[in-house]
Enzyme design. Structure first.
Site, mmCIF file in Angstrom:
data_model
loop_
_atom_site.group_PDB
_atom_site.id
_atom_site.type_symbol
_atom_site.label_atom_id
_atom_site.label_comp_id
_atom_site.label_asym_id
_atom_site.label_seq_id
_atom_site.Cartn_x
_atom_site.Cartn_y
_atom_site.Cartn_z
ATOM 1 N N GLY A 291 3.171 -1.026 7.452
ATOM 2 C CA GLY A 291 2.168 -1.654 6.616
ATOM 3 C C GLY A 291 1.946 -0.984 5.280
ATOM 4 N N SER A 292 0.802 -1.273 4.712
ATOM 5 C CA SER A 292 0.434 -0.894 3.355
ATOM 6 C C SER A 292 0.214 0.605 3.195
ATOM 7 C CB SER A 292 -0.865 -1.628 2.982
ATOM 8 O OG SER A 292 -1.405 -1.111 1.799
ATOM 9 N N THR A 293 0.498 1.075 1.983
ATOM 10 C CA THR A 293 0.237 2.481 1.660
ATOM 11 C C THR A 293 -1.253 2.804 1.716
ATOM 12 O OG1 THR A 293 0.213 1.939 -0.684
ATOM 13 C CG2 THR A 293 2.287 2.762 0.226
ATOM 14 N N GLY B 66 -2.927 2.473 4.149
ATOM 15 C CA GLY B 66 -3.089 3.064 5.473
ATOM 16 C C GLY B 66 -3.319 4.564 5.421
#
Length: 133
Positions: A62-64, A66
């Protein structure tokens, strides 16, 4: 007691009960940063708190953002005590490093067979995991 060699990603020592999943975790989307609960109904750990646990999972996704969610969890005292991955990726690694959460990887895949609640010690600086009786 069983001892497992590992690779240090983020420094530190912690112990606690295991919380294990065979599914990757996206800290942005799977975990509520206000509660430390897994909130994705499609995730194996749905309804579980990751707070204070030794979180064992294959790796992140997923997204950075995170990484920042992991940091928010730590600031609110809701973060895992330590994390173990089969193979860490940058999102989880950066989150653990900036949050001071011990993180190790390069462990045998059978670690994903551990029972939830097993007592685990993670000593990333000595590159070892201990599974206590």
């Amino acid at each position: 007691m069983r001892e497992i060699p590992c690779h240090k990603v983020a420094s530190g020592y912690a112990s606690g009960p295991a919380l294990v999943t065979k599914m990757a975790i996206s800290f942005l989307g799977n975990v509520d940063p206000r509660t430390g609960m897994v909130v994705d109904p499609g995730h194996e750990l749905y309804g579980e708190s990751i707070s204070g646990k030794v979180l064992i999972f294959p790796g992140g996704k997923g997204s950075t953002v995170g990484s920042y969610v992991i940091y928010q969890l730590k600031k609110k005292d809701l973060a895992p005590a330590a994390m173990i991955n089969l193979r860490s990726e940058p999102i989880v690694a950066v989150g653990a490093i900036i949050s001071g959460i011990p993180l190790v990887d390069r462990v045998p895949s059978d670690i994903l067979q551990l029972k939830n609640g097993s007592c685990i010690e993670v000593d990333s600086d000595r590159e070892r995991i201990r599974i206590l009786p």
